[in-house]
Design a protein around this motif. Structure first.
Motif, PDB file in Angstrom:
ATOM      1  N   TRP A 278      11.359  -4.268  -1.703  1.00  0.00           N
ATOM      2  CA  TRP A 278      10.570  -4.174  -2.923  1.00  0.00           C
ATOM      3  C   TRP A 278       9.148  -4.638  -2.652  1.00  0.00           C
ATOM      4  CZ3 TRP A 278      12.706  -1.841  -7.050  1.00  0.00           C
ATOM      5  CH2 TRP A 278      14.105  -1.737  -7.071  1.00  0.00           C
ATOM      6  N   ALA A 279       8.227  -4.012  -3.353  1.00  0.00           N
ATOM      7  CA  ALA A 279       6.818  -4.389  -3.221  1.00  0.00           C
ATOM      8  C   ALA A 279       6.098  -4.085  -4.526  1.00  0.00           C
ATOM      9  CB  ALA A 279       6.170  -3.626  -2.072  1.00  0.00           C
ATOM     10  N   TRP A 280       5.136  -4.922  -4.849  1.00  0.00           N
ATOM     11  CA  TRP A 280       4.325  -4.685  -6.034  1.00  0.00           C
ATOM     12  C   TRP A 280       3.171  -3.763  -5.670  1.00  0.00           C
ATOM     13  CZ3 TRP A 280       5.816  -5.942 -10.769  1.00  0.00           C
ATOM     14  CH2 TRP A 280       6.758  -6.964 -10.936  1.00  0.00           C
ATOM     15  N   PRO A 281       2.712  -2.971  -6.627  1.00  0.00           N
ATOM     16  CA  PRO A 281       1.528  -2.129  -6.364  1.00  0.00           C
ATOM     17  C   PRO A 281       0.303  -2.987  -6.048  1.00  0.00           C
ATOM     18  CG  PRO A 281       2.646  -1.450  -8.382  1.00  0.00           C
ATOM     19  CD  PRO A 281       3.262  -2.750  -7.977  1.00  0.00           C
ATOM     20  N   THR A 282      -0.644  -2.422  -5.372  1.00  0.00           N
ATOM     21  CA  THR A 282      -1.861  -3.137  -5.021  1.00  0.00           C
ATOM     22  C   THR A 282      -3.062  -2.198  -5.123  1.00  0.00           C
ATOM     23  OG1 THR A 282      -2.988  -4.412  -3.303  1.00  0.00           O
ATOM     24  CG2 THR A 282      -1.613  -2.591  -2.571  1.00  0.00           C
ATOM     25  N   LEU A 283      -4.200  -2.759  -5.382  1.00  0.00           N
ATOM     26  CA  LEU A 283      -5.447  -1.993  -5.374  1.00  0.00           C
ATOM     27  C   LEU A 283      -6.242  -2.263  -4.109  1.00  0.00           C
ATOM     28  CD1 LEU A 283      -6.590  -2.410  -9.100  1.00  0.00           C
ATOM     29  CD2 LEU A 283      -5.395  -0.476  -8.040  1.00  0.00           C
ATOM     30  N   ASN A 284      -5.662  -3.042  -3.209  1.00  0.00           N
ATOM     31  CA  ASN A 284      -6.301  -3.364  -1.939  1.00  0.00           C
ATOM     32  C   ASN A 284      -5.864  -2.352  -0.886  1.00  0.00           C
ATOM     33  OD1 ASN A 284      -7.364  -4.423   0.385  1.00  0.00           O
ATOM     34  ND2 ASN A 284      -6.238  -6.358   0.308  1.00  0.00           N
ATOM     35  N   PHE A 285      -6.762  -1.446  -0.518  1.00  0.00           N
ATOM     36  CA  PHE A 285      -6.432  -0.428   0.481  1.00  0.00           C
ATOM     37  C   PHE A 285      -7.212  -0.661   1.774  1.00  0.00           C
ATOM     38  CE2 PHE A 285      -5.353   1.654  -3.556  1.00  0.00           C
ATOM     39  CZ  PHE A 285      -4.045   2.007  -3.270  1.00  0.00           C
TER      40      PHE A 285
ATOM     41  N   GLN B 287       0.830  -1.210   0.000  1.00  0.00           N
ATOM     42  CA  GLN B 287       0.000   0.000   0.000  1.00  0.00           C
ATOM     43  C   GLN B 287       0.863   1.258   0.000  1.00  0.00           C
ATOM     44  OE1 GLN B 287      -2.302  -0.731   3.523  1.00  0.00           O
ATOM     45  NE2 GLN B 287      -3.988  -1.708   2.402  1.00  0.00           N
ATOM     46  N   ALA B 288       1.932   1.239   0.800  1.00  0.00           N
ATOM     47  CA  ALA B 288       2.830   2.393   0.853  1.00  0.00           C
ATOM     48  C   ALA B 288       3.496   2.632  -0.503  1.00  0.00           C
ATOM     49  CB  ALA B 288       3.888   2.181   1.931  1.00  0.00           C
ATOM     50  N   PHE B 289       3.958   1.559  -1.141  1.00  0.00           N
ATOM     51  CA  PHE B 289       4.590   1.710  -2.455  1.00  0.00           C
ATOM     52  C   PHE B 289       3.599   2.233  -3.496  1.00  0.00           C
ATOM     53  CE2 PHE B 289       5.719   0.033  -6.666  1.00  0.00           C
ATOM     54  CZ  PHE B 289       6.934   0.678  -6.835  1.00  0.00           C
ATOM     55  N   THR B 290       2.370   1.751  -3.441  1.00  0.00           N
ATOM     56  CA  THR B 290       1.355   2.211  -4.386  1.00  0.00           C
ATOM     57  C   THR B 290       1.095   3.702  -4.228  1.00  0.00           C
ATOM     58  OG1 THR B 290       0.302   0.026  -4.305  1.00  0.00           O
ATOM     59  CG2 THR B 290      -0.997   1.830  -5.216  1.00  0.00           C
ATOM     60  N   LEU B 291       1.003   4.163  -2.989  1.00  0.00           N
ATOM     61  CA  LEU B 291       0.807   5.598  -2.752  1.00  0.00           C
ATOM     62  C   LEU B 291       1.998   6.398  -3.266  1.00  0.00           C
ATOM     63  CD1 LEU B 291      -0.759   5.570   0.825  1.00  0.00           C
ATOM     64  CD2 LEU B 291      -1.913   6.049  -1.336  1.00  0.00           C
ATOM     65  N   ASN B 292       3.219   5.878  -3.068  1.00  0.00           N
ATOM     66  CA  ASN B 292       4.413   6.550  -3.599  1.00  0.00           C
ATOM     67  C   ASN B 292       4.360   6.642  -5.118  1.00  0.00           C
ATOM     68  OD1 ASN B 292       5.580   6.961  -1.126  1.00  0.00           O
ATOM     69  ND2 ASN B 292       6.914   5.192  -1.224  1.00  0.00           N
ATOM     70  N   LEU B 293       3.956   5.562  -5.756  1.00  0.00           N
ATOM     71  CA  LEU B 293       3.889   5.518  -7.216  1.00  0.00           C
ATOM     72  C   LEU B 293       2.899   6.545  -7.749  1.00  0.00           C
ATOM     73  CD1 LEU B 293       4.707   4.094  -9.866  1.00  0.00           C
ATOM     74  CD2 LEU B 293       2.840   2.464  -9.446  1.00  0.00           C
ATOM     75  N   ILE B 294       1.727   6.572  -7.149  1.00  0.00           N
ATOM     76  CA  ILE B 294       0.690   7.508  -7.606  1.00  0.00           C
ATOM     77  C   ILE B 294       1.126   8.956  -7.391  1.00  0.00           C
ATOM     78  CG2 ILE B 294      -1.668   8.312  -7.188  1.00  0.00           C
ATOM     79  CD1 ILE B 294      -2.378   5.406  -6.466  1.00  0.00           C
TER      80      ILE B 294
END
Length: 476
Positions: free
Chosen positions: A194-201, A79-86
């Protein structure tokens, strides 16, 4: 090994590397100032004025959130990586397309392309937050400082080479981007995360609430520090902004690198003590006492030697920086002490108190506008007053959470401040009465040596138990 001993051991090992990196930074900065002009530094200040605000939002507070959290799950990391990406992609696009508007604000067309290039840092930050937070969380202080050291060394070589080749402002822009990239690569090497993006928040609120408050604090703090650049850049000229920017950069040099180290260690160690406020308060008190014993004599000493140091090292073209630099040297110790308090209260999970202190501080910024009416020196005097007010607000609001009284902290700072103030008064008198006919090098060496002798003598005579007790903390 308990947390306290690990912190002190990490601080010692890290401090040696940080001091070496600081030496390279000093040399690099001083040579760059000789090679570049007031306009170059004015353009850099304009470029980073707005983009720097959003650079703090690049990770949406995820870095500090990950360090402060008692436990982390793989889902939270994703979740943290996804927020960083966005956020990274969003801020890059925002500044790439809004750069012309910012250039119009400063009435400086060159700023457009400079901002578009500097916006690349948001793409780099996407891959920086998780490994950096992981290294701090695991208390890899020595390893972090090795990365910082080599990144600083390589960046110094690059910027000096570009400046010597006549590339001007681009040496600063490219150096800034290269430093970000080098740190990102280094942290990924020592603590890969490393972490993959996720749509699960699901259950994201535990991350987003703390991260949102810390991001707000970073924005308020950055706006507080950048307000001077915005005001001078808008109301005066890029040349005067360059003078103010160089004076402040020089005044921040002695403490910035050490401040970064102390903040990383403080956030990591105090976070582990957040459930024992008594011990956390003791660590905070010791940190402030030791910082005061170092910061006051260093900065007040720099204030005394400035009339000789700046023309000698930077050449006579920078004599206009002397008085602003002296004034800002008086405020710099309180700036770093305020940051120590801010780091401490964030580490124990109470960033909202920092927000309140920053909000009260922002209410005093109109004083700076009044100071600008008297030029750069007037602006610096106003900044000193605002910094003191900010320090007082942080003391008043934050110390009760650590079960520490304000008078206790002031008593810890009093010996270092008193001896440094007397030292400064004596050195300024000595320079005006004795060393005026001496060469700049002889005057600077004499004043510096006399200052060190005066400070240590007063500490030993007036505050012997306090002085040696504080120094003994460095042995543990």
């Amino acid at each position: 090994m308990d947390t306290g001993r690990h912190v002190i051991k990490g601080l010692k090992a890290g401090a040696v590397l940080r001091l070496l990196a600081q030496a390279f930074t000093w040399i690099n900065t001083l040579i760059l100032i000789r090679l570049l002009t007031e306009d170059d530094y004015g353009l850099m200040a304009m470029t980073m004025a707005f983009i720097g605000i959003f650079a703090l939002m690049g990770d949406l507070g995820m870095g500090k959130t990950l360090i402060q959290a008692e436990s982390l799950s793989p889902l939270k990391l994703r979740q943290a990586f996804t927020l960083n990406l966005i956020s990274g992609l969003t801020f890059f696009c925002l500044f790439y397309f809004s750069a012309p508007v910012i250039a119009i604000f400063f009435n400086e067309p060159q700023v457009t392309f400079l901002i578009q290039v500097a916006a690349l840092q948001f793409l780099i930050l996407i891959f920086h937050t998780l490994p950096s937070a992981s290294a701090s969380r695991d208390m890899l202080f020595k390893e972090r400082e090795k990365v910082q050291f080599w990144a600083t060394l390589m960046t110094s070589v690059l910027t000096l080479a570009m400046a010597a080749a006549g590339l001007g402002i681009w040496s600063l822009i490219c150096g800034h981007l290269f430093m970000r990239l080098a740190l990102t690569i280094g942290f990924n090497k020592i603590s890969p995360c490393w972490a993959w993006p996720t749509l699960n928040f699901h259950q994201l609120s535990s991350l987003s609430t703390f991260g949102g408050i810390t991001t707000t604090n970073d924005l308020l703090r950055y706006f507080f520090h950048i307000f001077g650049n915005l005001s001078i850049g808008r109301l005066l000229s890029k040349t005067e902004l360059g003078i103010f920017s160089v004076a402040r950069n020089l005044a921040n040099l002695p403490s910035d690198k050490i401040g970064e180290l102390v903040n990383h260690i403080g956030l990591s160690s105090l976070a582990k003590l957040q459930n024992d406020r008594g011990f956390a308060g003791l660590y905070l008190q010791k940190s402030i006492q030791l910082a005061g014993l170092i910061l006051f004599p260093v900065y007040f000493g720099l204030c005394a030697i400035a009339p000789d140091f700046i023309p000698l090292v930077l050449t006579d073209k920078w004599t206009s920086v002397v008085v602003p630099f002296q004034i800002l040297c008086l405020s710099s110790p309180f700036r770093l002490l305020t940051e120590l308090l801010s780091t401490g209260v964030t580490a124990i999970g109470k960033p909202g108190l920092n927000s309140r202190a920053l909000f009260y501080t922002l209410m005093t910024l109109p004083v700076f506008i009044g100071g600008i009416q008297f030029g750069v020196e007037g602006a610096c005097w106003a900044w000193l007053g605002i910094t003191l007010f900010s320090f007082a607000c942080h003391l008043r609001l934050i110390l009760p959470e650590f079960k520490v009284r304000t008078l206790t902290i002031l008593a810890c700072l009093f010996p270092g401040f008193l001896c440094s103030a007397v030292m400064l008064a004596g050195l300024l008198w000595g320079r005006s009465e004795i060393t005026q006919s001496w060469s700049a090098l002889a005057s600077m060496f004499t004043i510096g040596s006399a200052g060190l002798l005066i400070f240590i003598s007063m500490q030993v005579v007036l505050f012997r138990p306090f002085f040696f007790k504080t120094l003994l903390w460095l042995r543990h």
